[in-house]
Design a protein around this motif. Structure first.
Motif, PDB file in Angstrom:
ATOM      1  N   LYS A 285      -4.765  10.777 -17.321  1.00 28.70           N
ATOM      2  CA  LYS A 285      -4.989   9.929 -18.068  1.00 28.70           C
ATOM      3  C   LYS A 285      -3.364   9.763 -18.406  1.00 28.70           C
ATOM      4  CE  LYS A 285      -8.333  10.357 -20.245  1.00 28.70           C
ATOM      5  NZ  LYS A 285      -9.442  10.101 -19.364  1.00 28.70           N
ATOM      6  N   LYS A 286      -3.105   8.929 -17.275  1.00 24.90           N
ATOM      7  CA  LYS A 286      -1.695   8.505 -16.639  1.00 24.90           C
ATOM      8  C   LYS A 286      -1.239   6.657 -17.261  1.00 24.90           C
ATOM      9  CE  LYS A 286       1.007  11.769 -16.467  1.00 24.90           C
ATOM     10  NZ  LYS A 286       2.780  11.440 -17.056  1.00 24.90           N
ATOM     11  N   THR A 287      -2.621   6.102 -17.679  1.00 29.42           N
ATOM     12  CA  THR A 287      -2.576   4.543 -18.104  1.00 29.42           C
ATOM     13  C   THR A 287      -2.641   4.468 -19.367  1.00 29.42           C
ATOM     14  OG1 THR A 287      -5.005   4.712 -18.263  1.00 29.42           O
ATOM     15  CG2 THR A 287      -4.017   3.749 -15.481  1.00 29.42           C
ATOM     16  N   TYR A 288      -1.534   4.077 -19.618  1.00 25.35           N
ATOM     17  CA  TYR A 288      -1.486   4.171 -21.584  1.00 25.35           C
ATOM     18  C   TYR A 288      -1.731   2.374 -22.585  1.00 25.35           C
ATOM     19  CZ  TYR A 288       0.934   8.348 -20.372  1.00 25.35           C
ATOM     20  OH  TYR A 288       1.271   9.618 -19.958  1.00 25.35           O
ATOM     21  N   TYR A 289      -2.381   2.332 -23.335  1.00 24.58           N
ATOM     22  CA  TYR A 289      -2.386   1.167 -23.745  1.00 24.58           C
ATOM     23  C   TYR A 289      -1.574   0.852 -24.947  1.00 24.58           C
ATOM     24  CZ  TYR A 289      -4.511  -2.724 -26.402  1.00 24.58           C
ATOM     25  OH  TYR A 289      -5.471  -3.789 -27.272  1.00 24.58           O
ATOM     26  N   ASN A 290      -1.019  -0.005 -24.577  1.00 20.36           N
ATOM     27  CA  ASN A 290       0.247  -0.775 -25.149  1.00 20.36           C
ATOM     28  C   ASN A 290      -0.143  -1.623 -26.687  1.00 20.36           C
ATOM     29  OD1 ASN A 290       2.106  -2.744 -26.650  1.00 20.36           O
ATOM     30  ND2 ASN A 290       3.251  -2.418 -24.696  1.00 20.36           N
ATOM     31  N   TRP A 291      -0.251  -0.980 -28.032  1.00 17.13           N
ATOM     32  CA  TRP A 291      -0.677  -1.536 -29.226  1.00 17.13           C
ATOM     33  C   TRP A 291      -0.683  -2.941 -29.613  1.00 17.13           C
ATOM     34  CZ3 TRP A 291       2.523  -2.488 -33.086  1.00 17.13           C
ATOM     35  CH2 TRP A 291       3.223  -1.444 -32.762  1.00 17.13           C
ATOM     36  N   ALA A 292       0.719  -3.445 -28.695  1.00 15.94           N
ATOM     37  CA  ALA A 292       1.718  -4.543 -29.615  1.00 15.94           C
ATOM     38  C   ALA A 292       1.577  -5.532 -28.743  1.00 15.94           C
ATOM     39  CB  ALA A 292       3.209  -4.136 -29.281  1.00 15.94           C
ATOM     40  N   THR A 293       1.220  -5.244 -26.871  1.00 21.97           N
ATOM     41  CA  THR A 293       1.076  -6.413 -26.882  1.00 21.97           C
ATOM     42  C   THR A 293      -0.791  -6.975 -25.970  1.00 21.97           C
ATOM     43  OG1 THR A 293       1.300  -4.821 -24.170  1.00 21.97           O
ATOM     44  CG2 THR A 293       3.165  -6.016 -24.896  1.00 21.97           C
ATOM     45  N   GLY A 294      -1.062  -5.462 -26.043  1.00 27.21           N
ATOM     46  CA  GLY A 294      -2.383  -5.560 -25.576  1.00 27.21           C
ATOM     47  C   GLY A 294      -2.514  -5.171 -24.238  1.00 27.21           C
ATOM     48  N   LYS A 295      -2.028  -5.317 -23.936  1.00 27.03           N
ATOM     49  CA  LYS A 295      -1.616  -4.844 -22.152  1.00 27.03           C
ATOM     50  C   LYS A 295      -2.059  -2.856 -22.136  1.00 27.03           C
ATOM     51  CE  LYS A 295      -1.905  -8.749 -22.034  1.00 27.03           C
ATOM     52  NZ  LYS A 295      -3.075  -9.938 -21.053  1.00 27.03           N
ATOM     53  N   SER A 296      -2.240  -2.523 -21.096  1.00 25.28           N
ATOM     54  CA  SER A 296      -2.588  -1.792 -20.712  1.00 25.28           C
ATOM     55  C   SER A 296      -1.348  -1.181 -19.306  1.00 25.28           C
ATOM     56  CB  SER A 296      -3.628  -0.896 -20.026  1.00 25.28           C
ATOM     57  OG  SER A 296      -4.600  -0.473 -20.912  1.00 25.28           O
ATOM     58  N   GLU A 297      -0.706   0.117 -19.670  1.00 27.09           N
ATOM     59  CA  GLU A 297       0.114   0.382 -18.833  1.00 27.09           C
ATOM     60  C   GLU A 297       0.771   1.315 -18.297  1.00 27.09           C
ATOM     61  OE1 GLU A 297       4.034  -0.473 -21.598  1.00 27.09           O
ATOM     62  OE2 GLU A 297       3.126  -2.263 -21.925  1.00 27.09           O
ATOM     63  N   LYS A 298       1.382   1.364 -16.862  1.00 27.23           N
ATOM     64  CA  LYS A 298       1.417   2.737 -15.986  1.00 27.23           C
ATOM     65  C   LYS A 298       2.900   3.078 -15.714  1.00 27.23           C
ATOM     66  CE  LYS A 298      -0.431   3.777 -13.058  1.00 27.23           C
ATOM     67  NZ  LYS A 298       0.218   3.629 -11.484  1.00 27.23           N
ATOM     68  N   CYS A 299       3.403   4.190 -15.038  1.00 28.66           N
ATOM     69  CA  CYS A 299       3.818   4.450 -14.078  1.00 28.66           C
ATOM     70  C   CYS A 299       3.813   3.647 -13.159  1.00 28.66           C
ATOM     71  CB  CYS A 299       3.999   5.684 -13.488  1.00 28.66           C
ATOM     72  SG  CYS A 299       5.397   6.116 -12.021  1.00 28.66           S
ATOM     73  N   ILE A 300       5.571   2.630 -12.430  1.00 29.15           N
ATOM     74  CA  ILE A 300       5.311   1.472 -11.550  1.00 29.15           C
ATOM     75  C   ILE A 300       5.799   2.104 -10.584  1.00 29.15           C
ATOM     76  CG2 ILE A 300       4.814  -0.363 -13.029  1.00 29.15           C
ATOM     77  CD1 ILE A 300       7.847  -0.885 -13.209  1.00 29.15           C
ATOM     78  N   LEU A 301       6.380   3.049 -10.026  1.00 25.43           N
ATOM     79  CA  LEU A 301       7.230   4.083  -9.500  1.00 25.43           C
ATOM     80  C   LEU A 301       8.439   3.186  -9.399  1.00 25.43           C
ATOM     81  CD1 LEU A 301       6.953   6.985  -7.833  1.00 25.43           C
ATOM     82  CD2 LEU A 301       6.662   5.795  -5.767  1.00 25.43           C
ATOM     83  N   CYS A 302       9.035   2.842 -10.149  1.00 20.55           N
ATOM     84  CA  CYS A 302      10.559   2.269 -10.112  1.00 20.55           C
ATOM     85  C   CYS A 302       9.946   1.054  -9.379  1.00 20.55           C
ATOM     86  CB  CYS A 302      11.712   3.198 -10.632  1.00 20.55           C
ATOM     87  SG  CYS A 302      11.603   3.903 -12.222  1.00 20.55           S
ATOM     88  N   TYR A 303       9.311   0.283  -8.778  1.00 24.00           N
ATOM     89  CA  TYR A 303       8.524  -0.493  -7.519  1.00 24.00           C
ATOM     90  C   TYR A 303      10.384  -1.159  -7.649  1.00 24.00           C
ATOM     91  CZ  TYR A 303       6.959  -4.201 -10.290  1.00 24.00           C
ATOM     92  OH  TYR A 303       7.015  -5.060 -10.718  1.00 24.00           O
ATOM     93  N   PRO A 304      11.278  -2.052  -8.964  1.00 31.51           N
ATOM     94  CA  PRO A 304      12.238  -2.889  -8.178  1.00 31.51           C
ATOM     95  C   PRO A 304      13.392  -2.247  -7.559  1.00 31.51           C
ATOM     96  CG  PRO A 304      11.133  -3.490 -10.723  1.00 31.51           C
ATOM     97  CD  PRO A 304      10.669  -2.198  -9.748  1.00 31.51           C
ATOM     98  N   ARG A 305      13.022  -0.807  -8.423  1.00 29.69           N
ATOM     99  CA  ARG A 305      14.328   0.025  -7.926  1.00 29.69           C
ATOM    100  C   ARG A 305      13.953   0.386  -6.084  1.00 29.69           C
ATOM    101  NH1 ARG A 305      17.811   3.174 -11.441  1.00 29.69           N
ATOM    102  NH2 ARG A 305      18.405   5.126  -9.665  1.00 29.69           N
ATOM    103  N   LEU A 306      13.137   1.024  -5.784  1.00 26.72           N
ATOM    104  CA  LEU A 306      12.455   1.220  -4.702  1.00 26.72           C
ATOM    105  C   LEU A 306      12.710   0.185  -3.484  1.00 26.72           C
ATOM    106  CD1 LEU A 306       8.848   3.032  -4.625  1.00 26.72           C
ATOM    107  CD2 LEU A 306      11.472   4.405  -4.319  1.00 26.72           C
ATOM    108  N   GLU A 307      12.677  -0.999  -3.930  1.00 23.11           N
ATOM    109  CA  GLU A 307      12.680  -2.375  -3.371  1.00 23.11           C
ATOM    110  C   GLU A 307      14.106  -2.893  -2.760  1.00 23.11           C
ATOM    111  OE1 GLU A 307      10.529  -5.364  -5.066  1.00 23.11           O
ATOM    112  OE2 GLU A 307       8.861  -4.923  -4.616  1.00 23.11           O
ATOM    113  N   THR A 308      14.967  -2.005  -4.047  1.00 16.61           N
ATOM    114  CA  THR A 308      16.334  -2.400  -3.493  1.00 16.61           C
ATOM    115  C   THR A 308      16.756  -0.936  -2.954  1.00 16.61           C
ATOM    116  OG1 THR A 308      17.208  -1.015  -6.075  1.00 16.61           O
ATOM    117  CG2 THR A 308      16.900  -3.983  -5.308  1.00 16.61           C
TER     118      THR A 308
END
Lengths: 500, 307
Positions: A230-253
């Motif tokens: 149960k680690k994907t979540y539905y964002n009721w405001a944008t109408g999209k699902s979201e989940k942990c992105i493992l901070c990939y913008p941080r990893l990439e830097t």
């Protein structure tokens, strides 16, 4: 042999103090937007306990993960035909009450209340309705065994215990519990990806991070049901699902993800693993008792010239190979074999591993005082595993799909490391006894020393081995760089929003 | 023009002066007459175009000098009404009605059917006005007149008309059954489509046999002409349909039919809800709230026994 790289995580549960700093770091960076109030991409649960959402481990209810069906895997959620029938109404979604109704407080009332006989109070306001509410649950409502007659006693993992063990645990619960921090497992065989009717979820080729495309997502919410953690979540405001992105913008830097970086107990390790993608299906189809071993087998030795050759043929860079060789995850999971996947029986091959906690603490209370003299002689200490107050079967239900022998092996090795270091430092155990412990734990003095060092004294660079991300080369594999360059960057990204 | 600008200018004016002096006046008159020929030809062509437009778009409801039909007689309209207003009205009647134009409002009140937007170009509008002016002024109007609609229609069979309406029989030239867009009383409780107006009262509204026949021959409204201009109905089909519409001519739908429709809708709703409840009978109805309720119940029972 199809060698690929996977960013893999290890959480050392013995070190977790349950402070929720990781959750807050994550919340402040990623989920403080409208529609994400109830989401905790990172959360910390108390075990025994029901977790977040309530009893998420109970797949009879939530229908997440895979089921072995003969020599095939199928989603527990639904097949194709069923999926079509359910496309406009997904019957297996958690309700907001199974997470919790998010709220804030009317802080203004603390400052603006008229003078009176009583202290002003800040009433809780629902972030969903905007009206005053009674708080009935929160994301860590059963924290530190709060409300354990309701929550802890309904822990799904207790079902496998005998009545006697349960009673034992019930007594123990007054003394012992441990924390289980959870983020997305970035699985090798993710069922959220398989459940998505829009093809919006994908696993990044260069590092195996699982992401939901905010452009392709069409709000079917099958991923929410499909993910057994149960680690994907539905964002009721944008109408999209979201989940942990493992901070990939941080990893990439070159930075560790926010929850890793902020961890007070320094329980978190992150490093690359090389695995053989040809064997994913075979691994996910392994017998339940063999799942942990199969998952260890799919991880390849980064020092093996054959593996290195195959990795390079797949475009894995020299820096990535070097990072894989230096990876703390590789050491904990494969080399030492003391980190285990959470609920491998869901067959998603999670890439987040846990070093199980050494409960109970060796010692007892005597006349109300902690009495270390209770620990007398090695025999008793070595036996402490079998006399452990949290039953091995409970840990096996969490970390090895019921295979208790694997749990025992992990504990014997961890106990051996402790006895070895105790003999060295405190010197109340003889060298011979320490040696016997090492033999029982199937380890050596060097390995015990290495485990001790990486567990207790690691530097930041040892905990987080993040290779340089060769994004440009990863892009090159699917797209001409000159096509990609003008098509990405300033002015082209759109905020996720309902567009239909 | 490569030379000096100012000197060139002077030279040209000088030349013109000489030309006017030398060219005889007769030439000028002849040239002017010649120049008027195209204007005359254009006028004739415009009236021709106007006659076509009138026949296809207007004759369904209007006559020129033959009395009121569905809409008013247009004889002399170009002299009695402001031509600018006429042009705007013909181009888009609904715009004028919307804007609350007084003349437009009067017309809407006076006639049963508001004139539809015909989608005419400004060229078409000018042409049809020219044609109306021409026909109003000349005696020929009575000789030539608008086209077929006034000819006595063949007798129609209401039964066949009903079949055509509901799609039981095909139209000779193709074309969809009326029911796909229109509803009318007497075709069952579910009625027909709702894209076009309900035709229950159409016989009266559209001016009886002659009005309906001319309407269906010329099909003036844009929506219908898109469908019917390429596959027109035959006169016999029109007569049959008119017969059917006449038979069902009541001022409003009978209450019984509406009740029947409402009943059907309720039954359908119940069936759909039942199917959904059955198909999703094992849906997840929440986990935490039942869990807490159960635990509280057990706790209370235990506590009650002890005390």
């Amino acid at each position: 042999m199809d060698i690929r790289a996977q960013v893999s995580m290890v959480f050392h549960l013995d070190k977790c103090i349950g402070c929720h700093t990781c959750s807050i770091a994550c919340k402040n960076i990623w989920t403080d937007r409208k529609g994400t109030e109830y989401m905790w991409w990172n959360n910390v649960e108390t075990k025994p306990g029901t977790g977040y959402p309530t009893t998420w481990e109970d797949q009879d209810k939530y229908k997440g993960g895979w089921v072995k069906d003969g020599d095939r895997l199928r989603l527990r959620l639904q097949g194709r035909t069923e999926g079509l029938g359910n496309i406009f109404f997904n019957p297996n979604l958690p309700t907001i009450d199974d997470y919790y109704e998010p709220w804030t407080y009317q802080y203004d009332e603390l400052f603006n209340a008229p003078e009176g006989d009583d202290q002003p109070t800040a009433r809780p306001i629902s972030l969903i309705t905007g009206k005053p509410m009674d708080i009935e649950a929160g994301p860590n409502w059963d924290d530190d065994l709060g409300g354990s007659p309701i929550y802890a006693s309904n822990d799904v993992n207790l079902e496998k215990l005998t009545e006697h063990e349960r009673e034992q645990l019930n007594e123990v619960e007054r003394l012992v519990f441990f924390y289980l921090p959870r983020i997305c497992n970035h699985c090798l065989n993710p069922s959220c990806v398989a459940a998505c009717p829009s093809g919006a979820i994908y696993k990044r080729g260069e590092d195996g991070i699982v992401l939901i495309s905010q452009e392709k997502c069409r709000a079917w919410r099958m991923c929410v049901s499909g993910c057994p953690y149960k680690k994907t979540y539905y964002n009721w405001a944008t109408g999209k699902s979201e989940k942990c992105i493992l901070c990939y913008p941080r990893l990439e830097t070159g930075q560790a993800p926010a929850c890793f970086h902020s961890c007070v107990g320094r329980i978190r390790y992150l490093g690359l693993l090389l695995y053989d993608a040809d064997r994913i299906q075979e691994t996910a189809l392994a017998d339940e008792a063999d799942l942990v071993m199969a998952q260890r087998r799919i991880i390849q030795d980064p020092f093996d010239p054959l593996v290195i050759h195959a990795a390079k043929a797949n475009g894995i860079t020299d820096q990535q190979i070097a990072a894989a060789q230096n990876s703390p995850s590789y050491k904990f999971v494969k080399k030492w074999g003391i980190a285990l996947p959470l609920h491998p029986e869901f067959r998603t091959l999670p890439m987040l591993f846990y070093v199980p906690p050494m409960l109970p603490v060796l010692g007892k209370m005597k006349d109300g005082i902690y009495d270390s003299s209770a620990v007398e002689g090695m025999g008793q200490m070595l036996n402490s595993l079998e006399k452990a107050r949290i039953p091995v079967r409970y840990m096996a239900s969490l970390f090895s799909a019921g295979n208790e022998e694997i749990i025992r092996e992990v504990y014997r090795k961890n106990i051996a490391v402790r006895l070895f270091k105790r003999a060295q430092r405190v010197k109340d155990i003889s060298a011979a006894e320490a040696q016997e412990a090492l033999e029982i734990g199937k380890t050596t003095a060097e390995e015990a020393e290495a485990i001790f060092n990486l567990t207790s004294l690691p530097t930041m660079e040892e905990r987080f081995v993040i290779p340089a991300f060769a994004r440009e080369e990863a892009i090159e594999q699917s797209l001409d760089p000159y096509t990609h360059k003008p098509a990405a960057g300033f002015g082209y990204r759109e905020a996720p929003a309902r567009r239909w | 023009m490569t030379g000096d600008q100012s000197s060139g200018h002077c030279k040209r004016r000088h030349f013109l002066r000489i030309a006017f002096r030398r060219v005889p006046l007769a030439y000028v008159v002849a040239a002017a007459a010649f120049a008027m020929i195209p204007a005359y030809v254009t006028g004739a062509a415009q009236a021709d175009q106007g006659s076509t437009v009138f026949a296809t778009k207007c004759a369904a409801c209007h006559t020129i000098g033959k009395g009121k039909s569905v809409g008013p007689d247009l004889k002399g309209i170009t002299t009695t009404e402001d031509p600018g207003w006429l042009a705007r009205w013909i181009a888009a009647p609904s715009a004028l009605v919307k804007a609350g134009d007084p003349t437009a409002m009067r017309l809407v009140k006076q006639y049963p059917l508001q004139m539809p937007d015909l989608g005419l170009s400004s060229g078409d509008v000018d042409a049809v006005l020219a044609y109306v002016a021409q026909q109003s002024g000349s005696a020929r109007a009575h000789v030539k007149g608008p086209l077929a609609p006034v000819a006595a229609p063949p007798p129609g069979d209401a039964g066949v008309g009903r079949e055509l309406f509901v799609g039981g029989a095909r139209f000779h030239n193709g074309g969809p059954p009326c029911m796909s867009c229109h509803s009318i009383s007497g075709i069952g409780a579910l009625g027909g489509g709702t894209l076009g107006p309900d035709l229950t009262d159409a016989y009266r509204k559209y001016g009886g046999d002659a009005g309906l026949a001319s309407f269906l021959t010329s099909v003036p409204t844009p929506t219908m002409s898109a469908v019917w201009s390429k596959q027109p109905m035959t006169p016999q089909e029109i007569a049959n349909l008119t017969g059917f519409v006449k038979e069902g001519a009541v001022s409003e739908r009978p209450l019984g039919a509406i009740g029947k429709l409402a009943l059907l809708a309720v039954i359908a709703l119940v069936i759909i809800v039942l199917i959904g409840a059955l198909y999703w009978r094992r849906r997840l109805l929440g986990v935490r709230i039942p869990l807490v309720a159960r635990a509280n119940m057990l706790f209370n029972r235990k506590y009650a026994r002890r005390s």
